[in-house]
Design an enzyme around this catalytic site. Sequence first.
Site, PDB file in Angstrom:
ATOM      1  CD  GLU A  61      -1.371  -2.308   2.110  1.00 41.49           C
ATOM      2  OE1 GLU A  61      -0.181  -2.659   1.927  1.00 41.49           O
ATOM      3  OE2 GLU A  61      -2.132  -2.915   2.872  1.00 41.49           O
ATOM      4  CB  ALA A 171      19.462 -42.532  -9.450  1.00 38.71           C
ATOM      5  CB  THR A 205      21.074 -35.516  -3.084  1.00 38.96           C
ATOM      6  OG1 THR A 205      20.012 -36.472  -3.100  1.00 38.96           O
ATOM      7  CG2 THR A 205      21.104 -34.774  -4.400  1.00 38.96           C
ATOM      8  CG  ASP A 209      23.135 -36.147  -7.736  1.00 41.06           C
ATOM      9  OD1 ASP A 209      23.604 -37.280  -7.903  1.00 41.06           O
ATOM     10  OD2 ASP A 209      21.925 -35.883  -7.836  1.00 41.06           O
ATOM     11  CG  LEU A 213      21.306 -27.666  -4.641  1.00 43.02           C
ATOM     12  CD1 LEU A 213      21.073 -27.827  -3.136  1.00 43.02           C
ATOM     13  CD2 LEU A 213      20.338 -28.576  -5.402  1.00 43.02           C
ATOM     14  N   GLY A 304      16.346 -37.600  -2.682  1.00 42.94           N
ATOM     15  CA  GLY A 304      16.692 -38.935  -3.152  1.00 42.94           C
ATOM     16  C   GLY A 304      15.746 -39.920  -2.484  1.00 42.94           C
TER      17      GLY A 304
HETATM   18  N1  LIG Z   1      15.755 -37.849  -9.786  1.00 43.83           N
HETATM   19  C1  LIG Z   1      15.648 -36.954  -8.813  1.00 43.83           C
HETATM   20  O1  LIG Z   1      14.754 -36.099  -8.824  1.00 43.83           O
HETATM   21  C2  LIG Z   1      16.661 -37.001  -7.697  1.00 43.83           C
HETATM   22  C3  LIG Z   1      16.686 -35.968  -6.756  1.00 43.83           C
HETATM   23  C4  LIG Z   1      17.612 -36.041  -5.739  1.00 43.83           C
HETATM   24  C5  LIG Z   1      18.487 -37.130  -5.650  1.00 43.83           C
HETATM   25  N2  LIG Z   1      18.441 -38.100  -6.577  1.00 43.83           N
HETATM   26  C6  LIG Z   1      19.344 -39.246  -6.502  1.00 43.83           C
HETATM   27  O2  LIG Z   1      19.166 -39.862  -5.241  1.00 43.83           O
HETATM   28  C7  LIG Z   1      20.401 -40.459  -4.833  1.00 43.83           C
HETATM   29  C8  LIG Z   1      20.726 -40.039  -3.416  1.00 43.83           C
HETATM   30  O3  LIG Z   1      19.655 -40.414  -2.585  1.00 43.83           O
HETATM   31  P1  LIG Z   1      19.880 -40.938  -1.081  1.00 43.83           P
HETATM   32  O4  LIG Z   1      18.684 -41.742  -0.733  1.00 43.83           O
HETATM   33  O5  LIG Z   1      21.208 -41.566  -0.957  1.00 43.83           O
HETATM   34  O6  LIG Z   1      19.981 -39.610  -0.257  1.00 43.83           O
HETATM   35  P2  LIG Z   1      18.920 -38.426   0.012  1.00 43.83           P
HETATM   36  O7  LIG Z   1      17.561 -38.967   0.062  1.00 43.83           O
HETATM   37  O8  LIG Z   1      19.199 -37.329  -0.929  1.00 43.83           O
HETATM   38  O9  LIG Z   1      19.400 -37.916   1.429  1.00 43.83           O
HETATM   39  C9  LIG Z   1      19.220 -38.639   2.556  1.00 43.83           C
HETATM   40  C10 LIG Z   1      19.771 -37.760   3.668  1.00 43.83           C
HETATM   41  O10 LIG Z   1      18.693 -37.243   4.415  1.00 43.83           O
HETATM   42  C11 LIG Z   1      19.041 -37.380   5.772  1.00 43.83           C
HETATM   43  N3  LIG Z   1      17.853 -37.464   6.649  1.00 43.83           N
HETATM   44  C12 LIG Z   1      17.514 -36.531   7.576  1.00 43.83           C
HETATM   45  N4  LIG Z   1      16.424 -36.909   8.226  1.00 43.83           N
HETATM   46  C13 LIG Z   1      16.082 -38.121   7.738  1.00 43.83           C
HETATM   47  C14 LIG Z   1      15.019 -39.007   8.029  1.00 43.83           C
HETATM   48  N5  LIG Z   1      14.107 -38.740   8.967  1.00 43.83           N
HETATM   49  N6  LIG Z   1      14.952 -40.139   7.343  1.00 43.83           N
HETATM   50  C15 LIG Z   1      15.865 -40.421   6.379  1.00 43.83           C
HETATM   51  N7  LIG Z   1      16.878 -39.605   6.055  1.00 43.83           N
HETATM   52  C16 LIG Z   1      16.989 -38.462   6.729  1.00 43.83           C
HETATM   53  C17 LIG Z   1      19.859 -38.655   5.815  1.00 43.83           C
HETATM   54  O11 LIG Z   1      20.617 -38.656   6.967  1.00 43.83           O
HETATM   55  P3  LIG Z   1      21.319 -40.016   7.533  1.00 43.83           P
HETATM   56  O12 LIG Z   1      22.351 -40.384   6.521  1.00 43.83           O
HETATM   57  O13 LIG Z   1      21.925 -39.620   8.788  1.00 43.83           O
HETATM   58  O14 LIG Z   1      20.248 -41.013   7.663  1.00 43.83           O
HETATM   59  C18 LIG Z   1      20.681 -38.528   4.571  1.00 43.83           C
HETATM   60  O15 LIG Z   1      21.845 -37.779   4.811  1.00 43.83           O
HETATM   61  C19 LIG Z   1      21.427 -40.053  -5.847  1.00 43.83           C
HETATM   62  O16 LIG Z   1      21.668 -41.110  -6.758  1.00 43.83           O
HETATM   63  C20 LIG Z   1      20.798 -38.883  -6.566  1.00 43.83           C
HETATM   64  O17 LIG Z   1      21.242 -38.754  -7.889  1.00 43.83           O
HETATM   65  C21 LIG Z   1      17.537 -38.065  -7.598  1.00 43.83           C
END
Ligand SMILES: NC(=O)c1ccc[n+]([C@@H]2O[C@H](COP(=O)([O-])OP(=O)(O)OC[C@H]3O[C@@H](n4cnc5c(N)ncnc54)[C@H](OP(=O)(O)O)[C@@H]3O)[C@@H](O)[C@H]2O)c1
Length: 389
Positions: A61, A171, A205, A209, A213, A304
């Site tokens: 405003e 992935a 991630t 990766d 961002l 991920g």
């Molecule tokens: N296609 C897409 O859109 C896309 C997007 C992003 C990533 N990606 C792919 O996903 C892969 C990585 O995935 P990711 O599963 O390894 O990792 P993520 O899902 O990216 O990250 C998991 C992280 O979240 C943390 N976290 C915090 N609170 C949590 C909870 N309550 N429960 C679970 N985790 C929690 C975990 O900690 P802790 O380790 O301590 O458990 C861990 O560090 C890569 O290959 C990447 O290229 C794809």
Amino acid sequence: MPLFSDPSVGIADPLLRRAYIVAERGRGTVSPNPLVGCVVARDGRVVAEGHHARAGGPHAEVVALDAAGPGARGADVYVTLEPCDHHGRTPPCTERLLAEGVASVTIGMRDPDTSVSGGGAERLAAGGVRVRFADDPGPFRAQNEAWLTRLVHRRPFVRVKAALTLDARPALSAGTRSAITSSGGRDVTMRLRAESTAIMVGAGTVDVDDPILTARGPLEEHAARTPRRYVLARTSLPAPGARVFQTPPECAAVIASGAADPDALETLRNAGVRVIGYPADGGILAALEALAADGVDDVLVEPGPRLMTALVESEVIDELVTITAGGLGGDEAPAWYTGPITGAAERLVPLFVPIESGIVGTDVVTVWRTVVGSPSGIGKGSALRCSLV
Ligand SMILES: NC(=O)c1ccc[n+]([C@@H]2O[C@H](COP(=O)([O-])OP(=O)(O)OC[C@H]3O[C@@H](n4cnc5c(N)ncnc54)[C@H](OP(=O)(O)O)[C@@H]3O)[C@@H](O)[C@H]2O)c1
């Protein structure tokens, strides 16, 4: 955030619709304040307009009245949110509107935040201003659903974006960076980032990766609107040398649970990384509350599989944007969601309903809303419905 439709077309009054469009200029920068747009008009013609750009800055405003100058006397004012009637970081907008001697004020929606405002419309009416509300506050509530989400739930509005293969793999193999979608899907990602206050990924991630961002193209203004960046970590922390901590405009922050290794946290701090703590037993919700306390009303999460599964199980996803490409990941590719079935084996229960969908490049982009709906009241399947022909 609609990608393929314009919610303002539902606003019958053209000047109120203009105020809505002007308010959009604050998207991505205004959090933790609401988006507000204001138009000063005379005889149905725009004299001046203004929007609220950032918390602590002038209200819409005031911007519009300053621009109108003497033209504000006797003018008709259109504003998307009820003018404030309290002394905050800026004086009440009601006082300014009364001092300018405007004839009428048309308001998109009531201010629901009674802790700081309320009564703005009544104050204006008592001062002799003609006050009118939009017949349908729906589009204005939808415009500010992130702000409303934080008011109601004390956490940001959570939008999740995923790039997926046709068989829903995020992935092509665990632990590798994969290019899944076309340049069309990438453009959608950049737009979502540019229009978000914050973006968050899991530490997993960042490990795999090493993303930066930022928002980059296709439109020039996207580059200027890189969101605030956050890395979520529970126990395992990202490396201080990750690119997200080295890329301007501002180093990403880490949101780490109380279970994270204190020495590793200290290493991150020594490297100049801001660390925000949250109680480990509070889970994802506590991490999101920490984000809201950091001034974030809406966050784009690019999870991920582990983070996606935790988000689903915590029931904190407000909107899901899937970008599906035509390739197949196959058996070696990790699943996107690894939790239990929703519903029973005989009958799948949908957690999300599609509200709009479109083809961008060679990808299919679908916006989904939680079945429960959002505080704005939208999200129960307001999509354009197509019939088979
Ligand atoms: N296609 C897409 O859109 C896309 C997007 C992003 C990533 N990606 C792919 O996903 C892969 C990585 O995935 P990711 O599963 O390894 O990792 P993520 O899902 O990216 O990250 C998991 C992280 O979240 C943390 N976290 C915090 N609170 C949590 C909870 N309550 N429960 C679970 N985790 C929690 C975990 O900690 P802790 O380790 O301590 O458990 C861990 O560090 C890569 O290959 C990447 O290229 C794809």
